[in-house]
Design a protein around this motif. Structure first.
Motif, short mmCIF file in Angstrom:
data_model
loop_
_atom_site.label_atom_id
_atom_site.label_comp_id
_atom_site.label_asym_id
_atom_site.label_seq_id
_atom_site.Cartn_x
_atom_site.Cartn_y
_atom_site.Cartn_z
N ARG A 229 35.89 34.92 42.32
CA ARG A 229 34.71 34.87 42.87
C ARG A 229 33.70 35.29 42.15
NH1 ARG A 229 36.02 36.85 48.45
NH2 ARG A 229 37.88 35.45 48.84
N ALA A 240 35.49 39.76 39.36
CA ALA A 240 35.42 38.38 39.34
C ALA A 240 36.79 37.54 39.57
CB ALA A 240 34.67 37.61 38.30
N GLU A 241 38.04 38.12 38.86
CA GLU A 241 39.14 37.50 38.89
C GLU A 241 40.10 38.67 39.45
OE1 GLU A 241 40.54 35.80 35.24
OE2 GLU A 241 42.39 36.96 35.37
N THR A 458 34.33 41.10 35.03
CA THR A 458 33.24 41.38 35.77
C THR A 458 32.02 40.84 35.12
OG1 THR A 458 32.85 43.57 34.63
CG2 THR A 458 34.33 43.68 36.66
#
Lengths: 464, 464
Positions: A229, A240-241, A458
Motif C-alpha cells: 500500500r 508500505a510492504e 515506510t
C-alpha cells in the motif's frame, strides 16, 4: 567434534561430556580467578554460560572476547553452580571467529526502539528482536500447518498486477522504462507499449480476487505473500510492504466462515503458547506484562458473534448512558477504533466477530443479504489490535455482482476473468484476510508494526 | 447434512449411508435408463461418480448438468459396479449452484498448453493443472517442514529494495511518482525526493544479502518469497516473477553445505512421492512417462560431488574421445547447458554437486579458496533441469570481501549494512538458492515454467 546448538546444550544432561558450541558473546564478566562468558547462537533466547579459568587461555584471546564477538568454544558440560541456568560449560579451547570492536552499535543495553530501527540489520542479535523473529517464524509455520492439515492448498497469487479494482490510488507502479527517457504518445502522455508488460502495472494490494480463481477450482486455497500500500501514513500501524494471509473457501457460508476464522486464529495463538514459551515469557516480562494473560484469554473463551445492527444498538445505548465517543454513532457508519475498543474491551471483554455490515461501507464483492441493505462481511475484532481479520461471503450471482461493479464504476475491462467464475459453474464461497504483522503485534505485545518485520518499508524509508 | 470432500468420500467404506458432495461436473453421460455424472471438487484429481435414475430427477435439472456446472448432490454411498472406482453415489437430490453454458472455455478436452495459458483462470479446473497446483502446494509444505524441523527460522527479506548490488540492469523500478508529471532537477534529471521512499527503489532479485543478516543473528534462516528479473527472455525457463527459497546458515562449511543441499532436495522429492501419489501417477501417464523413475532415482542414489576442475577434465577427455559440444571446453569457462547435461545425464547418470568454481564466473560474496583462483560455490545439477540449486560458502573476511567489492566496482554506499556483518563478530557461513518453479518443473515433468505457476508474468504478459 560436531557443534551442538545452544538450545540443545541447555536441555542436555550429558554431564562431564565434551561439547562444542559456536555463537556470539552477549556479556563477558571477569574476576582474577574466573571469567564468565554468556554465549548466544540465535537458536534460543537463552545464553549458555562459559566458565573460563584465565590461566588456561591466552590473555590476548581473553581480551578479544568482547560483546558481539563470534566464538567457537569447546569444553566440558557441567551442572551449573550459579543461579538462572542448570548447565554451563567449562571452557577449554576458544577460537575467535570474528572480533567486535567497541564501535559495535548493539553494545549498550536499553537503546530505544527508534535507535534499533536505524540498526535493523544488527537489532536481530538482541533478546527482544530475536524473540520477535522466532515467534514470527512460528506463526508462519502454524498458519501453513493449520491450512495444510485442513486440506487447503497454498496458492501463489501474482505480485505484479495490471488490475486495480481494489487499490486505485494507493498502488506502487512497476516499470522498466527509463524515467529520464519516457516514450510518449502524440498528446505527450506516457505510452506503455515498450514497458516490460506492454501496459501499466502495479504491486498487488490483495491476492483475494485471484485467490477466488483458485478456490473455485481447487476447493480451498490460501495465499501467504507480500502486499503493498502506497499510503503516506507514518503511524505505528502502517507498513508500505506487509505480508497477508488470504484463505478462500468454496462451499462455505456465513456461519461456517466465522467458525473457521475463530478456529484458525485460536490455533495460531495456541501454537505460540505451546512453542514459544521462553520468548513469550521474556516479552511478558520486558515488553507487556499482560501479554500471556491476553493470549490465554483468546484461546480459552469463545468469540462473540455480533450482528452489526446489534452492535450499533449497544453503542447507542452506551451513548445514552453517558459514554463519550469522538465520532457520533449511527447505523450505516464505519466503526472507528474507539467503537471497536468499547465493544471488545469494555462491553464484551472478549474478541468479537461482527457481521452483516451496511453494503455502502464494504467492498463490491461481498454477498448481499436479502434485505438489500447489508452484506455478509465478517470482521474479527481483537483487544488492543482492533480488526485482525476482515472477511466475507462473496457474491456468487453474476447479475448482482455485475450490478455492484457498474454501480461503483469499477473498470470492467480488468475484471473479465473474475466475472468468469460467476459465469461458469458459480459456487457459494467466502474467505478472509489476516494481516500477518497485525497477528505478530498481538502475539508479541510489541507496540509498533515496524518492530515485528525484519526490515520495515515506510514513507521515506527503504534501508537494508 | 454436512458436506464430505470427494477425497474422503473415495476412501470411505460407510456403504449405504447418506452422503452430501459438492463440486464441478467433469462429464455427464447418459442413456435412457441411467445417467453418470463425474464430479470433482479439487480436493483430489479423482472424480466421484454419481449414478442417477432419470425418473427421480427433474428433467430440466438433468439438462442443466453440463460440463463445468457446479452441483450439490445428496445420495447413498455404494460399492461401485463399474471399473475404475471402488465407490460411487446413487444420487437422490441434485441442486445446481451454478450453470455452465457451452461457451465454457474448458469444455473441450485436449486443448494446447498455449490455449490453457490464455485461460489461466480456468485451467486450474483441469486434471493437469489441478495436479500441478496440488504438487506445488505440497512442495511448499515440504520446504517449510524441512527447515522448521531442522531449526531454521522463516525470515521475510524485503521485496522493495534500494540496493542493486546483484541485479543492476535487470530490475523493475518501483515508484509512486506520476510519470506524466515527474519532478526534475536543474539538469532535467528525474528527482526522487518526492517519491514514496525518497530515493530510487526496485523489486528484489534475491533475498540472500538480507538473509545473511538473519543468519548471523538467528543462526539459521530461510527465505521463501517472490523474486523478480526484468529480463526480456521469452523462453520456457524464464519468468519475470518467480518464487525463491534461500536458506542461510551460520557455522557451515563447504562439505556441510553440500550435505544440506542434497538432504534438502531429496526430502522434497520424497515428500512428493509420499504425498502426491495420485497426481504424480496422472502426470507420469499423461505428461512424462519417465517421471516416477526419475524422481525415484534422485532419492535412491547419492549425488556426485565434483570439483569444477575435475569436471573440466572429464569434458576435455570427452572432447578428445569425439564428443561434440557447441561451446569449446576450457578451464575458467561457465558451463553451458550441454556441458552440464553431458556430466549429469551421460557421464555420471546422477545428480552432480559441482564446487570450487573459478572466481571470475561467480558472485562477489563467495569465499575465496587458498589458491586465490577458485571460490567455494556449489551448484546442484539435475537431469533435464540443469542447475536446480546455486549456493556457496560466503566470504567472512572483511578485507577480502571489501577487496572483491572494490575490484568489481560494486557501489559501496548501498552495502554498509552488509559489510557490518563482517565487521562485528563475523562468522563462517553459507547458503543456497532454489528456484521454486525449477523444483516444480522437475517434480511434475512439465516442460514450460509458465505452466507450474498459477499466473505467469512474462514479457508483455501480466494478465489476471
Amino acid at each position: 567434534m560436531k557443534r551442538t546448538k545452544i538450545i540443545d546444550v541447555l536441555q542436555s544432561t550429558d554431564f562431564n561430556q565434551e561439547v562444542l558450541v559456536k555463537g556470539w558473546v552477549r556479556t563477558h564478566r571477569s574476576s582474577k580467578a574466573v571469567h564468565f562468558i554468556a554465549l548466544n547462537d540465535g537458536s534460543t533466547i537463552k545464553n549458555v554460560q562459559i566458565v573460563v579459568d584465565p590461566e588456561t587461555i591466552d590473555p590476548e584471546t581473553l581480551k578479544n572476547i568482547t560483546t558481539g564477538a563470534c566464538l567457537c568454544v569447546s569444553g566440558t558440560l557441567v551442572e551449573s553452580q550459579g543461579q538462572g541456568q542448570t548447565v554451563e560449560i567449562q571452557g577449554k579451547e576458544i577460537e575467535i571467529y570474528g572480533l567486535c570492536g567497541n564501535d559495535y552499535p548493539m553494545q549498550k543495553k536499553g537503546q530505544s526502539f527508534e535507535y534499533m530501527r536505524q540498526h535493523a540489520h544488527l537489532r536481530l542479535r538482541t533478546n527482544t528482536f530475536g524473540a520477535v523473529m522466532r515467534i514470527r517464524h512460528n506463526m508462519a509455520i502454524a498458519i501453513h500447518k493449520y491450512f495444510h492439515d485442513h486440506g487447503y492448498f497454498y496458492f501463489h497469487t501474482p505480485i505484479i498486477t495490471a488490475s486495480d479494482a481494489e487499490g486505485a490510488g494507493e498502488m506502487f507502479q512497476v516499470t522498466t522504462q527509463d524515467l529520464n527517457n519516457l516514450q510518449r504518445d502524440e498528446q505527450g502522455k506516457v505510452k506503455y507499449d515498450d514497458d516490460f508488460f506492454g501496459k501499466m502495472t502495479s504491486l498487488t494490494v490483495s491476492g483475494q480476487l485471484e485467490g477466488e480463481l483458485g478456490a473455485t477450482a481447487l476447493g480451498q486455497i490460501y495465499t501467504f505473500g507480500p502486499t503493498f500500500r502506497a499510503e503516506n501514513s507514518n503511524t505505528p500501524r502502517h507498513l508500505a510492504e506487509f505480508w497477508m494471509i488470504e484463505p478462500e473457501i468454496a462451499f462455505t457460508d456465513l456461519d461456517d466462515l466465522m467458525g473457521i476464522e475463530e478456529e484458525f486464529i485460536k490455533y495460531c495463538v495456541q501454537w505460540a503458547l505451546d512453542n514459544c514459551k521462553d520468548d513469550l515469557e521474556f516479552l511478558n516480562k520486558m515488553i507487556d506484562k499482560t501479554l500471556l494473560t491476553r493470549l490465554q484469554s483468546v484461546v480459552n473463551g469463545s468469540f462473540v458473534r455480533l450482528d452489526y445492527s446489534e452492535g450499533i444498538k449497544i453503542l447507542e445505548e452506551a451513548v445514552k448512558s453517558g459514554q463519550k465517543f469522538e465520532y457520533p454513532v449511527s447505523w450505516g457508519m464505519d466503526l472507528a477504533s474507539e467503537h471497536e475498543r468499547y465493544l471488545v474491551e469494555h462491553h464484551f471483554k472478549k474478541p468479537v466477530i461482527m457481521y452483516n455490515y451496511p453494503k455502502e461501507i464494504k467492498a463490491f464483492y461481498m454477498k448481499i443479504n436479502e434485505d438489500g441493505k447489508t452484506v455478509q462481511g465478517t470482521d474479527v475484532l481483537f483487544p488492543q489490535i482492533g480488526e485482525i481479520i476482515g472477511g466475507s461471503v462473496r457474491e456468487e450471482s453474476y447479475e448482482k455482482l455485475l450490478g455492484e461493479i457498474e454501480h461503483r464504476h469499477i473498470p470492467m475491462k480488468d475484471m473479465w476473468w473474475y466475472l468468469d467464475t460467476r459465469k461458469f459453474g458459480s459456487c457459494p464461497h467466502g474467505g478472509f484476510g489476516l494481516g500477518f504483522e497485525r497477528l505478530i503485534l498481538f502475539v508479541t505485545g510489541m507496540q509498533n508494526i515496524r518492530d515485528v518485520i525484519p526490515f520495515p518499508r515506510t514513507p521515506k524509508s527503504a534501508e537494508f
